[in-house]
Design a protein around this motif. Structure first.
Motif, PDB file in Angstrom:
ATOM      1  N   ARG A  44      -4.233 102.029  17.595  1.00  0.00           N
ATOM      2  CA  ARG A  44      -5.603 102.657  17.555  1.00  0.00           C
ATOM      3  C   ARG A  44      -6.397 102.114  18.890  1.00  0.00           C
ATOM      4  N   LEU A  45      -6.135 100.663  19.257  1.00  0.00           N
ATOM      5  CA  LEU A  45      -6.775  99.940  20.338  1.00  0.00           C
ATOM      6  C   LEU A  45      -6.034 100.737  21.684  1.00  0.00           C
ATOM      7  N   GLY A  46      -5.006 101.174  21.584  1.00  0.00           N
ATOM      8  CA  GLY A  46      -4.311 101.624  22.895  1.00  0.00           C
ATOM      9  C   GLY A  46      -3.378 100.720  23.265  1.00  0.00           C
ATOM     10  N   LEU A  47      -2.581  99.727  23.060  1.00  0.00           N
ATOM     11  CA  LEU A  47      -2.167  98.621  23.638  1.00  0.00           C
ATOM     12  C   LEU A  47      -0.576  99.511  23.513  1.00  0.00           C
ATOM     13  N   GLU A  48       0.165  99.006  24.112  1.00  0.00           N
ATOM     14  CA  GLU A  48       1.721  99.157  24.303  1.00  0.00           C
ATOM     15  C   GLU A  48       2.352  98.536  23.002  1.00  0.00           C
ATOM     16  N   VAL A  49       2.877  99.052  22.073  1.00  0.00           N
ATOM     17  CA  VAL A  49       3.321  98.308  20.850  1.00  0.00           C
ATOM     18  C   VAL A  49       4.799  98.171  20.925  1.00  0.00           C
ATOM     19  N   ASP A  50       5.492  97.061  20.787  1.00  0.00           N
ATOM     20  CA  ASP A  50       6.738  96.790  20.713  1.00  0.00           C
ATOM     21  C   ASP A  50       7.067  96.183  19.091  1.00  0.00           C
ATOM     22  N   VAL A  51       8.079  96.849  18.560  1.00  0.00           N
ATOM     23  CA  VAL A  51       8.139  96.254  17.002  1.00  0.00           C
ATOM     24  C   VAL A  51       9.802  95.964  17.027  1.00  0.00           C
ATOM     25  N   TRP A  52      10.349  95.048  16.352  1.00  0.00           N
ATOM     26  CA  TRP A  52      11.600  94.879  16.307  1.00  0.00           C
ATOM     27  C   TRP A  52      11.856  93.799  15.306  1.00  0.00           C
ATOM     28  N   GLY A  80       4.802  94.743   5.433  1.00  0.00           N
ATOM     29  CA  GLY A  80       3.746  95.546   5.067  1.00  0.00           C
ATOM     30  C   GLY A  80       2.344  95.195   5.824  1.00  0.00           C
ATOM     31  N   VAL A  81       2.322  93.811   6.034  1.00  0.00           N
ATOM     32  CA  VAL A  81       1.090  93.195   6.890  1.00  0.00           C
ATOM     33  C   VAL A  81       1.455  93.968   8.497  1.00  0.00           C
ATOM     34  N   GLN A  82       2.739  93.682   8.940  1.00  0.00           N
ATOM     35  CA  GLN A  82       3.000  94.184  10.286  1.00  0.00           C
ATOM     36  C   GLN A  82       2.543  95.669  10.581  1.00  0.00           C
ATOM     37  N   GLU A  83       2.646  96.424   9.480  1.00  0.00           N
ATOM     38  CA  GLU A  83       2.476  97.998   9.703  1.00  0.00           C
ATOM     39  C   GLU A  83       0.917  97.979   9.746  1.00  0.00           C
ATOM     40  N   ILE A  84       0.069  97.178   9.321  1.00  0.00           N
ATOM     41  CA  ILE A  84      -1.385  97.133   9.356  1.00  0.00           C
ATOM     42  C   ILE A  84      -1.712  96.653  10.671  1.00  0.00           C
ATOM     43  N   VAL A  85      -0.923  95.676  11.240  1.00  0.00           N
ATOM     44  CA  VAL A  85      -1.245  95.162  12.715  1.00  0.00           C
ATOM     45  C   VAL A  85      -0.945  96.232  13.703  1.00  0.00           C
ATOM     46  N   ILE A  86       0.323  96.801  13.528  1.00  0.00           N
ATOM     47  CA  ILE A  86       0.609  98.008  14.416  1.00  0.00           C
ATOM     48  C   ILE A  86      -0.125  98.913  14.581  1.00  0.00           C
ATOM     49  N   GLU A  87      -0.826  99.529  13.302  1.00  0.00           N
ATOM     50  CA  GLU A  87      -1.761 100.682  13.154  1.00  0.00           C
ATOM     51  C   GLU A  87      -2.947 100.307  14.238  1.00  0.00           C
ATOM     52  N   VAL A 135       4.547  92.909  19.131  1.00  0.00           N
ATOM     53  CA  VAL A 135       3.847  92.874  20.429  1.00  0.00           C
ATOM     54  C   VAL A 135       3.074  93.718  20.983  1.00  0.00           C
ATOM     55  N   GLY A 136       1.940  93.521  21.056  1.00  0.00           N
ATOM     56  CA  GLY A 136       1.058  94.513  21.786  1.00  0.00           C
ATOM     57  C   GLY A 136       0.655  94.352  23.112  1.00  0.00           C
ATOM     58  N   VAL A 137       0.756  95.088  24.197  1.00  0.00           N
ATOM     59  CA  VAL A 137       0.563  94.811  25.612  1.00  0.00           C
ATOM     60  C   VAL A 137      -0.644  95.667  26.165  1.00  0.00           C
ATOM     61  N   LEU A 138      -1.712  95.130  26.812  1.00  0.00           N
ATOM     62  CA  LEU A 138      -2.620  95.896  27.298  1.00  0.00           C
ATOM     63  C   LEU A 138      -2.622  95.410  29.032  1.00  0.00           C
ATOM     64  N   LYS A 139      -1.976  96.504  29.675  1.00  0.00           N
ATOM     65  CA  LYS A 139      -1.665  96.115  31.181  1.00  0.00           C
ATOM     66  C   LYS A 139      -3.065  96.063  31.787  1.00  0.00           C
ATOM     67  N   GLY A 140      -3.222  94.915  32.485  1.00  0.00           N
ATOM     68  CA  GLY A 140      -4.395  94.710  33.381  1.00  0.00           C
ATOM     69  C   GLY A 140      -4.356  95.869  34.664  1.00  0.00           C
ATOM     70  N   GLN A 141      -5.316  95.789  35.482  1.00  0.00           N
ATOM     71  CA  GLN A 141      -5.595  96.618  36.615  1.00  0.00           C
ATOM     72  C   GLN A 141      -4.812  95.959  37.943  1.00  0.00           C
TER      73      GLN A 141
END
Lengths: 424, 424
Positions: B49-57, B38-45, B84-90
């Protein structure tokens, strides 16, 4: 050998096989706690056949509870009959109680028994089964002795009171109930398995529990807490010091070869609930021996006072004193003077039957003799066939020849203690 | 104050209320072990929304079990997603892991809570509830920092990797799973509740169990047996002696004010089964601290060898040696050098945001930083809002102003560590 003795011994030898068959019937009734009715019915039948007045009753909890010697082993004794058989004498003689408990401890792990624990199988002169040595074998020796006197036409002056009691293994409610019901006598024998040594004194005991407190804390900062295990170790060591003090006082020659005449055993320890927490509570439980000439109350007080003074001298424990409680079972100690007329008689009779001197010892555990002695004020001797070391163990057995021989001693003791009024 | 910092702080202040509402949503999900979805679903959302690449397993037991750092806390992790959420840098910058665990310890005795433990009730600037301080408040501070950077139009050179992990409270399977899945970085922050002190080193630990034998006997003849409790006391005292030896070696100034830097806690003791029997087996369990620069294996060996030599020197134990086992949880220790560039940066940033020097300490317990450091070879710093002392207790709370202020430090750390590629 007198004619009387000859007559009794002859009867006993002739009826040995019947007595062995009777023991087998008793063994085949698994009379563990709450299951005593079946075996008592066989005892009642025997007593009726011998012509004794038979009294059968379920001990009443509320009545027992009035006695300071009562330690509740169950919520109720309904369905667990106590049995007493009385053979009134012709008068002018001394009375005797022959007391045996009919309850047995549970058989335990059946896989450790070679045969069924309640088979009563006979092999090489031994009968096997739970209760053979502790103590249905002794009971059969008592009954065979009484039978020999009766069937030989001997009328005694004094009364015979036969107790077939429950609950000895759990603290003695059955014997306490016979005493409260008024069954008393001038002397008593309990044929617990002493291998025919006389246990003239018995160690009493009671259970205690000591609880010590600490302060919990996370293991990573354990210095913020106080370990109740460290506190319990102080109590443990202090109790062993008390054991030494108490035993240094014992000068009874009966104990001269016993390393610790009245031990204090710490039997269990339990405390803490989590490897990563400082333990804040530890409980130890044990059994404290009570000397034959001590009272349970005085010994309880000695423990309480010792622990209190130990706490008073300790920085932590003086503000967080250990709590001492007494719980569960207790066994009253007993002592008969070695020069008591009944003890003297027993020595003489033993030499007559066995042709050697009686070995006299003090036992490291209690029997119902403590209740007979303290509640009934009856000099009670403990001597019987069978070996202590097989009691409570798998493959318990009794040597049948020894059982029959013991009956001869018990028969001779009836005539010599109660006195003979007439013979047919 | 730079314009960049001004922009970030302004964003954070403007969106503080949203962050607090978001924390409330996280608290209202009782994410105790096996109930994390339940809590992870809120984190994933939020990450989506922030535009991170999201990996859920769901971490896979069999894969984890290949790691020497795996300590099974459950039979399966199916149904307990790691995120895990990843925001790739430049490009051209250093990467950073922002790691927070999403599991909470159980609420315990509800009667000790003033409000529902999962209410997220706000009163006098504090939010109450299980997980507020340990450590959903820290997680929200991380997410608000990431959000501030993104929403302010700042493009970083290095990557941001956000770990929302399970099982920290039971030994770190969630963080281990992120590392085994390849999520690594040049530095990491875990905002466990340190009240914004920097825990640059953490004590590791593991659980041990020592079993000692005696010989049973009847309490009345206890001298025929050997008390396992007496043997356990020797082991107990010997282990405390080892604690002293180990702590005398510690010369790290970070521990100069700590009475026992790496304690050995004996947390439980259990032995014996009957007050009237000599106890023949006693088991003690405890937690052994592992210094930041030690390895768990070396410390285990030290305990095993110490107990073995203790036994060797004892008449009874040399023939009946105590058995030492390690079981259950373990926490890997961690250390980052105080002059590590990431630590230096943290000191500087802290002074910028808080206007005072950063307090640096060593923690008496482990965190997932041990896994990041030892498995991932990542310099991992532990610093976060909230106070340790309310963690795991009823009426846990976090000061919301502190949480928001921490977000400012974490935002500034993103720009200064990862480097700014461009701003809108």
């Amino acid at each position: 050998m007198t004619d009387l003795q000859k007559t009794l011994e002859a009867y006993i030898d002739e009826h040995a096989d019947d007595a062995i068959t009777y023991l087998q019937q008793l063994i085949q009734q698994p009379s563990v706690q709450t299951n005593e009715r079946g075996v008592q019915e066989i005892v009642i039948e025997k007593l009726n056949r011998l012509g004794l007045e038979v009294d059968v009753w379920d001990p009443v909890y509320e009545e027992l509870a009035k006695s300071p010697y009562f330690v509740a082993s169950r919520d109720t004794y309904v369905g667990s009959p106590n049995v007493v058989g009385v053979l009134k004498g012709q008068g002018g003689g001394k009375s005797i109680i022959y007391n045996g408990h009919i309850d047995v401890v549970p058989e335990g792990d059946r896989s450790k028994w070679i045969d069924d624990p309640f088979s009563g199988k006979i092999e090489n002169g031994k009968m096997y089964g739970r209760g053979t040595t502790d103590m249905k074998g002794g009971n059969v020796a008592l009954l065979l002795a009484i039978e020999a006197v009766i069937k030989s036409g001997i009328k005694l002056k004094g009364d015979i009171i036969f107790h077939s009691v429950i609950e000895e293994e759990s603290g003695g409610v059955g014997t306490l109930a016979t005493l409260l019901r008024g069954y008393t006598a001038d002397a008593a024998i309990i044929p617990e398995p002493t291998n025919m040594k006389l246990f003239i004194k018995q160690q009493g005991s009671m259970w205690f529990r000591v609880t010590v407190e600490g302060i919990s804390a996370h293991a990573g900062t354990r210095y913020e807490g106080v370990s109740a295990i460290e506190q319990a170790i102080k109590i443990h060591n202090g109790i062993l010091a008390l054991e030494k003090i108490r035993n240094d006082r014992v000068d009874d020659p009966l104990y001269s070869h016993i390393p610790i005449p009245i031990p204090i055993n710490i039997g269990t320890i339990k405390g803490g609930s989590w490897p990563s927490s400082v333990p804040d509570l530890v409980m130890i439980e044990g059994r404290m021996g009570v000397g034959p000439h001590e009272t349970i109350d005085a010994v309880k007080q000695e423990l309480v006072k010792h622990v209190a003074s130990l706490c008073q001298a300790d920085d932590w424990l003086k503000d967080h004193p250990a709590k001492v409680e007494f719980f569960g079972a207790q066994w009253v100690p007993n002592a008969v003077a070695t020069d008591h007329p009944f003890a003297e008689l027993m020595k003489k009779n033993f030499e007559t039957i066995y042709g050697r001197a009686l070995t006299i010892q003090a036992s490291p555990w209690g029997t119902d003799a403590g209740l007979l002695g303290n509640v009934g004020n009856i000099p009670a001797l403990v001597i019987g066939p069978g070996e202590t070391k097989v009691a409570h163990f798998p493959n318990e057995f009794i040597d049948l020849t020894e059982m029959i021989k013991a009956a001869k001693l018990f028969a001779l003791t009836l005539t010599s203690w109660c006195g003979v009024a007439s013979t047919d």
